[in-house]
Structure formats: C-alpha cells, structure tokens
Design a protein around this motif. Structure first.
Motif, PDB file in Angstrom:
ATOM      1  N   VAL A  84     -13.866 -17.041   8.248  1.00  0.00           N
ATOM      2  CA  VAL A  84     -14.591 -17.353   7.089  1.00  0.00           C
ATOM      3  C   VAL A  84     -14.719 -18.936   6.952  1.00  0.00           C
ATOM      4  O   VAL A  84     -15.332 -19.676   6.140  1.00  0.00           O
ATOM      5  N   TYR A 134       0.699  -1.376   0.120  1.00  0.00           N
ATOM      6  CA  TYR A 134      -0.007  -0.104  -0.016  1.00  0.00           C
ATOM      7  C   TYR A 134       0.787   1.225  -0.058  1.00  0.00           C
ATOM      8  O   TYR A 134       0.485   2.338   0.438  1.00  0.00           O
ATOM      9  N   TYR A 156       2.481 -15.285  -0.692  1.00  0.00           N
ATOM     10  CA  TYR A 156       2.786 -13.765  -0.349  1.00  0.00           C
ATOM     11  C   TYR A 156       3.407 -13.607   0.920  1.00  0.00           C
ATOM     12  O   TYR A 156       3.177 -14.640   1.843  1.00  0.00           O
ATOM     13  N   SER A 179      -6.457 -16.191   0.117  1.00  0.00           N
ATOM     14  CA  SER A 179      -5.264 -15.971   0.939  1.00  0.00           C
ATOM     15  C   SER A 179      -5.297 -16.713   2.235  1.00  0.00           C
ATOM     16  O   SER A 179      -4.482 -16.588   3.070  1.00  0.00           O
ATOM     17  N   VAL A 180      -6.551 -17.226   2.815  1.00  0.00           N
ATOM     18  CA  VAL A 180      -6.779 -17.831   3.733  1.00  0.00           C
ATOM     19  C   VAL A 180      -7.214 -19.309   3.825  1.00  0.00           C
ATOM     20  O   VAL A 180      -7.231 -20.062   4.720  1.00  0.00           O
ATOM     21  N   PHE A 209      -9.664 -11.703  11.291  1.00  0.00           N
ATOM     22  CA  PHE A 209      -9.221 -12.853  12.181  1.00  0.00           C
ATOM     23  C   PHE A 209      -8.189 -12.547  13.140  1.00  0.00           C
ATOM     24  O   PHE A 209      -8.196 -12.983  14.200  1.00  0.00           O
ATOM     25  N   SER A 251     -10.862  -7.481   6.709  1.00  0.00           N
ATOM     26  CA  SER A 251     -10.443  -6.216   6.477  1.00  0.00           C
ATOM     27  C   SER A 251      -8.814  -6.078   6.535  1.00  0.00           C
ATOM     28  O   SER A 251      -8.255  -4.984   5.684  1.00  0.00           O
ATOM     29  N   ILE A 278     -13.737 -12.473  12.894  1.00  0.00           N
ATOM     30  CA  ILE A 278     -14.244 -13.289  11.983  1.00  0.00           C
ATOM     31  C   ILE A 278     -13.589 -14.569  11.637  1.00  0.00           C
ATOM     32  O   ILE A 278     -12.159 -14.264  11.580  1.00  0.00           O
TER      33      ILE A 278
HETATM   34  C1  LIG Z   1      -4.087 -10.556   2.516  1.00  0.00           C
HETATM   35  S1  LIG Z   1      -4.733 -10.163   3.866  1.00  0.00           S
HETATM   36  C2  LIG Z   1      -6.130  -8.904   3.237  1.00  0.00           C
HETATM   37  C3  LIG Z   1      -6.370  -7.634   3.871  1.00  0.00           C
HETATM   38  C4  LIG Z   1      -6.981  -6.489   3.394  1.00  0.00           C
HETATM   39  N1  LIG Z   1      -8.545  -6.865   2.939  1.00  0.00           N
HETATM   40  C5  LIG Z   1      -6.636  -5.949   1.971  1.00  0.00           C
HETATM   41  O1  LIG Z   1      -7.333  -5.831   0.947  1.00  0.00           O
HETATM   42  O2  LIG Z   1      -5.456  -5.947   1.778  1.00  0.00           O
HETATM   43  C6  LIG Z   1      -5.873 -11.325   4.427  1.00  0.00           C
HETATM   44  C7  LIG Z   1      -6.592 -10.984   5.458  1.00  0.00           C
HETATM   45  O3  LIG Z   1      -7.412 -12.366   5.928  1.00  0.00           O
HETATM   46  C8  LIG Z   1      -7.403 -12.354   7.641  1.00  0.00           C
HETATM   47  N2  LIG Z   1      -7.591 -13.812   7.827  1.00  0.00           N
HETATM   48  C9  LIG Z   1      -6.842 -14.886   8.104  1.00  0.00           C
HETATM   49  N3  LIG Z   1      -7.625 -16.118   8.541  1.00  0.00           N
HETATM   50  C10 LIG Z   1      -8.730 -15.483   8.230  1.00  0.00           C
HETATM   51  C11 LIG Z   1      -9.910 -16.208   8.292  1.00  0.00           C
HETATM   52  N4  LIG Z   1     -10.041 -17.480   8.723  1.00  0.00           N
HETATM   53  N5  LIG Z   1     -11.367 -15.597   8.270  1.00  0.00           N
HETATM   54  C12 LIG Z   1     -11.208 -14.436   7.795  1.00  0.00           C
HETATM   55  N6  LIG Z   1     -10.135 -13.563   7.641  1.00  0.00           N
HETATM   56  C13 LIG Z   1      -8.755 -14.157   7.888  1.00  0.00           C
HETATM   57  C14 LIG Z   1      -6.150 -12.033   7.716  1.00  0.00           C
HETATM   58  O4  LIG Z   1      -5.783 -11.626   9.367  1.00  0.00           O
HETATM   59  C15 LIG Z   1      -5.850 -10.873   6.898  1.00  0.00           C
HETATM   60  O5  LIG Z   1      -6.025  -9.583   7.487  1.00  0.00           O
END
Ligand SMILES: C[S@@+](CC[C@H](N)C(=O)[O-])C[C@H]1O[C@@H](n2cnc3c(N)ncnc32)[C@H](O)[C@@H]1O
Ligand SMILES: O=[N+]([O-])c1ccc2c(c1)CN[C@@H](CO)C2
Length: 274
Positions: free
Chosen positions: A152, A31, A215, A179-180, A93, A71, A150
C-alpha cells in the motif's frame, strides 16, 4: 530529497518488522476467545462481522469484483462479501500469509485457525441455518480468484495486470493501513493509493484500530502502529478523496484487552469513491 529519504526509511523499517510476522500467533491472539467469542454480545469479532454484513447487504454495494487490502491470514472480512460479489481478490504483503490463505482455499488442511464458527455465525446473520456453513465455504472457495502480493506504500499497490481497467467495484481492508504505516501522513498516502484501485462510485469498507501504538504479531514480535482517533480517520479519509457514509466505533471492555496490543477501540467505516 531528505524528506523522500525519511519516508523511504520509515517504510523500509516497517517492512523489516513484518519479516517476523507469525500468522499462527496472530490468529491465536486476535481470532480466538475472548476477542472471537460468538456467545458474547460484547466480543469484538461478532461486532466486526455484524458491521460487514450490514454494509454488504443494505443495498448500495454492488458489482463484480471485491478486493481485500492486506488480508493477512484471515478470511472473516469477506464472508459476507462473497455472497454479493462473484469475484474476490485477496491480497497481502507477506508470502506466509498468502500461503495460509491458499491452504484454506485448497481445502488441504494444515490451517492455523478453524473458520467454521465464523462461517456458521455469518450464515446466522444471513438468516440461514448454521449448518449451511459448508455451502458458504464452497461459495467462498468458488469466488476467490487469487491471493496476490500488495504494497500500500506504492503508488500502484498491485501489479499492473491484476485488476481490470475499470478497477475494483468494492474494497475492504481491516487493520492494515494503520498497522503498516510509520506515521499519519504515510497512513493517509496509503489510503490515497488504495483509492486508485477503486472505480468511481465504488465503496470502501474499512476496519481499523483506534488509540493503538503497537501490537504483537508473535512472541516478542512487536510492531508499531499509528495511533489514530476518529477525527484523524475522518480527516485522512477526506484528504485521500473518499466521501464518508457511516462511521461506527467499538470501545474495548477491559477483558478484551488481552496484552497483545494497546488498542482502545475499533472503527468501522463505509465510504464511497466520489
Ligand atoms: C494487522 S494485520 C491485518 C490482517 C487482517 N486484515 C485482519 O483483519 O486481521 C496487517 C497486515 O498488513 C500486511 N502488510 C504489511 N505491510 C504491508 C504493506 N506495505 N502493504 C500492504 N499490506 C501490508 C501484513 O502482512 C499483515 O497481514
Ligand atoms: O479484536 N480484534 O478483533 C482485533 C483483530 C485484529 C487486530 C486487533 C484487534 C488490534 N490490533 C491489530 C493490529 O494493529 C490487529
């Protein structure tokens, strides 16, 4: 029994990866310029902000409550939506990310990124003077209800009493699900879990990585990603019960590939829950 155990192990392993997530490094990697260069037409973040601005303001998205899924430590994803919805719920999370967002919301300083250029850019997209960024910041602070946990991968990703019975009117989620999730079926299940948070007729605005297998979320913090192509995204969207309205793709030019991931493209999609 074995299949459920395999699923649980994949999700648990992913949670272990995220224990080392470094919000400051993540913000620095993704960012700041060149990925967030508001003077460059081909920079990724201005492309994302333009997609979100159009999607929130083209007339079909409405209601009271916008929920941002995963977020992280970022706010860009709700800078247009905060003018359309009078309630915004941020989620993540990790507590380190929820605390980063709460520091900004409390305007107490100590944040790891200055969001002013983002606020100014979105003001310009709205036909406002960039100097009105202070009003936009105040608006965002006014409409954000909370920053809540949260997951997911849970069939109920949020705590029971977080949403009203009717659900959210709109969901936004950026670079979270792929990513998760340990694999494509897990990504599709997570998409289905999020749909249960959204009222019938509500909209999903989803931004994600294409062709990405990992990443870095900090020095040496390598997080695996489900590599997706457009066809897989569309198939997962349909399988999880959404109806696609629009899909747009950004292909990274070479100088946007800065060594923090192997992403090749970014998708933006607008879908409706019906
Ligand atoms: C690549 S970052 C994306 C952050 C942001 N939304 C962006 O646009 O840059 C992925 C996010 O997913 C969150 N995360 C990890 N495991 C998760 C889960 N099981 N459920 C929801 N969010 C999760 C992480 O903490 C992290 O903030
Ligand atoms: O260029 N960007 O604006 C940008 C922002 C965030 C992220 C990426 C690219 C690629 N990697 C994902 C994690 O899977 C996070």
């Amino acid at each position: 029994m074995m299949e459920q155990k395999r699923k649980d192990n994949g999700v648990a392993a992913m949670a272990v990866c995220y224990e080392k997530f470094d919000p400051a490094a993540y913000l620095q990697y993704n960012y700041t310029p060149p990925r967030a260069d508001f003077e460059r037409k081909d920079s990724i973040v201005p492309w994302k902000l333009a997609c979100l601005h159009r999607a929130f303001t083209e007339g079909d998205v409405s209601g009271e409550l916008l929920v941002d899924i995963g977020s992280g430590p970022t706010l860009y994803q709700v800078l247009s939506g905060c003018e359309v919805f009078n309630k915004v719920l941020l989620t993540d999370f990790l507590d380190v990310n929820r605390q980063e967002l709460k520091r900004w919301l409390r305007d107490e300083g100590g944040c790891n990124l200055d969001w002013t250029p983002y606020l100014q850019h979105v003001c310009k997209l709205e036909g406002r003077r960039p100097s009105e960024w202070t009003e936009k910041a105040a608006k965002l602070r006014q409409v954000v209800l909370d920053v809540v946990p949260i997951d997911v991968h849970c069939s109920q990703p949020l705590a029971p009493d977080v949403l009203p019975p009717s659900g959210a009117d709109c969901l936004v989620s950026c670079f979270c699900l792929e990513s998760v999730s340990p694999d494509l079926p897990s990504f599709t299940r997570a998409l289905g879990h999020t749909r249960k948070l959204l009222r019938p007729g509500g909209h999903l605005l989803l931004i994600g990585a294409l062709g990405e297998s990992y990443y870095f979320a900090g020095p040496g913090v390598r997080i695996p990603v489900v590599p997706l192509d457009e066809a897989q995204v569309c198939a997962s969207l349909k399988e999880s019960g959404y109806t696609l309205i629009r899909l747009e793709v950004y292909t990274l030019p070479p100088d946007m590939r800065v060594g923090v991931d192997d992403v090749t493209g970014v998708f933006f999609l607008k879908a409706v829950n019906q």
